[in-house]
Scaffold this motif. Structure first.
Motif, PDB file in Angstrom:
ATOM      1  N   ALA A  24       6.607   6.152  -3.632  1.00  0.00           N
ATOM      2  CA  ALA A  24       5.328   6.270  -3.354  1.00  0.00           C
ATOM      3  C   ALA A  24       4.862   5.239  -1.886  1.00  0.00           C
ATOM      4  N   ALA A  25       3.433   5.370  -1.567  1.00  0.00           N
ATOM      5  CA  ALA A  25       3.399   4.923  -0.366  1.00  0.00           C
ATOM      6  C   ALA A  25       3.290   3.137  -1.602  1.00  0.00           C
ATOM      7  N   PHE A  26       3.124   2.116  -0.027  1.00  0.00           N
ATOM      8  CA  PHE A  26       3.167   0.694  -0.951  1.00  0.00           C
ATOM      9  C   PHE A  26       2.899  -0.210   0.140  1.00  0.00           C
ATOM     10  N   ASP A  27       2.079  -0.980   0.100  1.00  0.00           N
ATOM     11  CA  ASP A  27       1.765  -1.796   1.396  1.00  0.00           C
ATOM     12  C   ASP A  27       2.794  -2.908   1.437  1.00  0.00           C
ATOM     13  N   PRO A  28       3.468  -3.334   2.088  1.00  0.00           N
ATOM     14  CA  PRO A  28       4.460  -4.552   2.141  1.00  0.00           C
ATOM     15  C   PRO A  28       4.182  -6.128   1.808  1.00  0.00           C
ATOM     16  N   ARG A  29       2.978  -6.090   1.934  1.00  0.00           N
ATOM     17  CA  ARG A  29       2.330  -7.176   1.710  1.00  0.00           C
ATOM     18  C   ARG A  29       1.451  -7.615   1.012  1.00  0.00           C
ATOM     19  N   ASP A  30       1.563  -6.392  -0.351  1.00  0.00           N
ATOM     20  CA  ASP A  30       0.800  -6.749  -0.907  1.00  0.00           C
ATOM     21  C   ASP A  30       1.728  -7.027  -2.529  1.00  0.00           C
ATOM     22  N   PHE A  31       1.833  -7.916  -3.004  1.00  0.00           N
ATOM     23  CA  PHE A  31       2.792  -8.272  -4.312  1.00  0.00           C
ATOM     24  C   PHE A  31       2.306  -8.349  -5.274  1.00  0.00           C
ATOM     25  N   SER A  32       0.687  -8.056  -5.360  1.00  0.00           N
ATOM     26  CA  SER A  32      -0.247  -8.085  -6.458  1.00  0.00           C
ATOM     27  C   SER A  32       0.159  -6.920  -7.846  1.00  0.00           C
ATOM     28  N   ASP A  43       6.532 -13.714   7.526  1.00  0.00           N
ATOM     29  CA  ASP A  43       7.517 -13.417   8.463  1.00  0.00           C
ATOM     30  C   ASP A  43       7.570 -11.995   8.864  1.00  0.00           C
ATOM     31  N   GLY A  44       6.772 -11.844   9.546  1.00  0.00           N
ATOM     32  CA  GLY A  44       6.747 -10.013   9.526  1.00  0.00           C
ATOM     33  C   GLY A  44       6.380  -9.457   8.103  1.00  0.00           C
ATOM     34  N   SER A  45       6.998  -8.732   7.009  1.00  0.00           N
ATOM     35  CA  SER A  45       6.427  -8.775   6.333  1.00  0.00           C
ATOM     36  C   SER A  45       7.134  -8.756   5.059  1.00  0.00           C
ATOM     37  N   ILE A  62      10.892  -4.157  -0.977  1.00  0.00           N
ATOM     38  CA  ILE A  62      11.422  -3.087  -0.276  1.00  0.00           C
ATOM     39  C   ILE A  62      11.709  -1.420  -1.263  1.00  0.00           C
ATOM     40  N   ASP A  63      10.751  -1.606  -2.313  1.00  0.00           N
ATOM     41  CA  ASP A  63      10.239  -0.258  -2.175  1.00  0.00           C
ATOM     42  C   ASP A  63       9.231  -0.229  -2.681  1.00  0.00           C
ATOM     43  N   HIS A  64       8.533   1.226  -3.666  1.00  0.00           N
ATOM     44  CA  HIS A  64       7.359   0.781  -4.451  1.00  0.00           C
ATOM     45  C   HIS A  64       7.642  -0.161  -5.684  1.00  0.00           C
ATOM     46  N   ASP A  65       8.338   0.142  -6.131  1.00  0.00           N
ATOM     47  CA  ASP A  65       8.543  -1.198  -7.347  1.00  0.00           C
ATOM     48  C   ASP A  65       9.507  -1.710  -7.790  1.00  0.00           C
TER      49      ASP A  65
END
Lengths: 135, 275
Positions: free
Chosen positions: B50-58, B172-174, B209-212
């Motif tokens: 699934a799509a994900f925001d690499p900067r979102d760790f919530s 540092d990037g994502s 590294i991926d959605h989950d």
């Protein structure tokens, strides 16, 4: 004089706390996971509490003597994810549990599986993404 | 380290015994405050594609210990003789051996916060919550909280040592780079009793590294306890869970002690730390 008495009381209180026994906690290595034991008996207490829930149950031995076993589980949060609730066991329930017994030969074990009074089977739950030692 | 902590208490509390009850009460009160923390739900876990925001760790993340690369120091190897061991200094090896002896005697629970590393390596979930200029972390097992400042600040000059340290995060990037200092050294780094000192500088590189799946590379730089920096790579899986955190309470520990430990003649119960 009053100050001396107050100081003595404070000292006594302090020493009481300092001398309180340390709270010990089982690690996975305390249990014999290679020789699981099945216990059939009557629940006397079910404590839904951290750090680990406790099932206390009377188990009749082969010689007829009744021994009260302590079976610890993982934490309430882990049990809840495995389908348990604080009402899963009640005093007086006839249950069957599979445990890894203490290596010390005491009537203590850690839960692997339970068959409740209703016949429902529940596991002891998992920690992490895979089953791991019990910290 | 717990051994040292207990010894420190013994040496400090007797002379200031009039404060002991107050200290014990403060610890208990702090635990109750943790209990009142509001629990929040986590976003539903989806498939890894699934799509994900690499900067979102919530969300709620659950450790996946078996994904750790082989050959690294295993922070959850409770089997007596972890292999490999981290690169201890002479001081660190002495501390580790003392801690191990203490743990082998039955470990000790005393409700002290677990620190950041031990919380990360405990196989229980944690939740990340965005909160303005901070990322909050809530660790389920001991109901511990950590705040990671994300507003570009540096470490304060007057860091007050604490169990959970002081953490700042940058990008540092994502990759989210978290640095933390200010540990009081009164907790184990891992379950086996690997030590840390107040000189610990911990760096974490977080990558979604991926959605989950969240990957974190931990680097531990503590010249007092280790001869060189060393790393652990750990993975976490996104879960559709709400945390069920319970604070550590003295009364719950006493009940456990009475119902289980005492009955099992656990040696740790009456273990007395040595000088």
């Amino acid at each position: 004089m009053r100050h001396r008495i107050a100081g003595a009381v404070a000292l006594a209180l302090g020493l009481l706390v300092v001398c309180a026994p340390l709270r010990a906690h089982h690690g996975g290595s305390d249990y014999d996971t290679t020789n699981l034991k099945t216990l059939k008996g009557t629940v006397t207490e079910f404590n839904w509490s951290n750090p680990h829930c406790q099932i206390l149950m009377d188990v009749k031995q082969d010689d007829g003597k009744v021994v009260n076993w302590s079976v610890e589980t993982l934490a309430p949060a882990v049990l809840k994810r495995a389908g348990w609730s604080p009402q899963s066991m009640q005093p007086g329930d006839q249950v069957t549990v599979t445990v890894a017994p203490s290596k010390r030969g005491t009537p203590v074990g850690t839960l692997r599986k339970a068959v409740l009074a209703s016949g429902k089977e529940l596991t002891g739950g998992y920690i992490g993404e895979q089953e791991q030692p019990n910290p | 380290m717990q051994r040292i902590r207990v010894h420190t208490r013994l040496s400090l509390l007797v002379p200031i015994s009039s404060l002991t009850a107050v200290l014990a009460f403060s610890q208990f009160t702090a635990a109750q405050i943790g209990a009142a923390s509001q629990k929040t739900g986590a976003p539903a876990a989806q498939s890894s594609s699934a799509a994900f925001d690499p900067r979102d760790f919530s969300g709620v993340w659950n450790p996946a210990p078996l994904l750790q690369p082989k050959g690294e120091v295993n922070p959850l190897d409770l089997g007596g003789n972890p292999n490999p061991l981290p690169p201890f200094s002479a001081v660190g090896m002495t501390k580790y051996q003392a801690n191990k002896k203490f743990i082998d005697a039955g470990d000790v629970l005393d409700c002290d916060p677990y620190g950041t590393a031990r919380n990360f390596f405990t196989p229980r979930p944690f939740e990340n919550i965005k909160a303005g200029n901070r990322l909050l972390q809530h660790f389920e097992y001991y109901d511990n909280w950590r705040e990671i400042w994300t507003d570009g600040r540096k470490f304060p000059d007057d860091l007050e040592p604490d169990y959970m340290g002081y953490s700042v995060g940058s990008w540092d990037g994502s990759t989210f780079v978290v640095e933390s200092k200010g540990y009081n050294g009164k907790q184990f780094l891992t379950w086996q009793g690997f030590p840390l000192s107040p000189q610990m500088h911990q760096t974490e590189r977080w990558q979604r590294i991926d959605h989950d799946t969240l990957k974190i590379v931990f680097t531990f730089d503590d010249p007092t306890m280790y001869s060189k920096p060393w790393t652990i790579t750990y993975f976490y899986k996104l879960k559709d869970w709400a945390l069920d955190a319970h604070p550590c309470t003295i009364s719950a520990l006493k009940q456990y002690d009475d119902k289980v430990s005492h009955k099992d003649n656990l040696p740790g119960r009456d273990y007395q730390p040595q000088n």
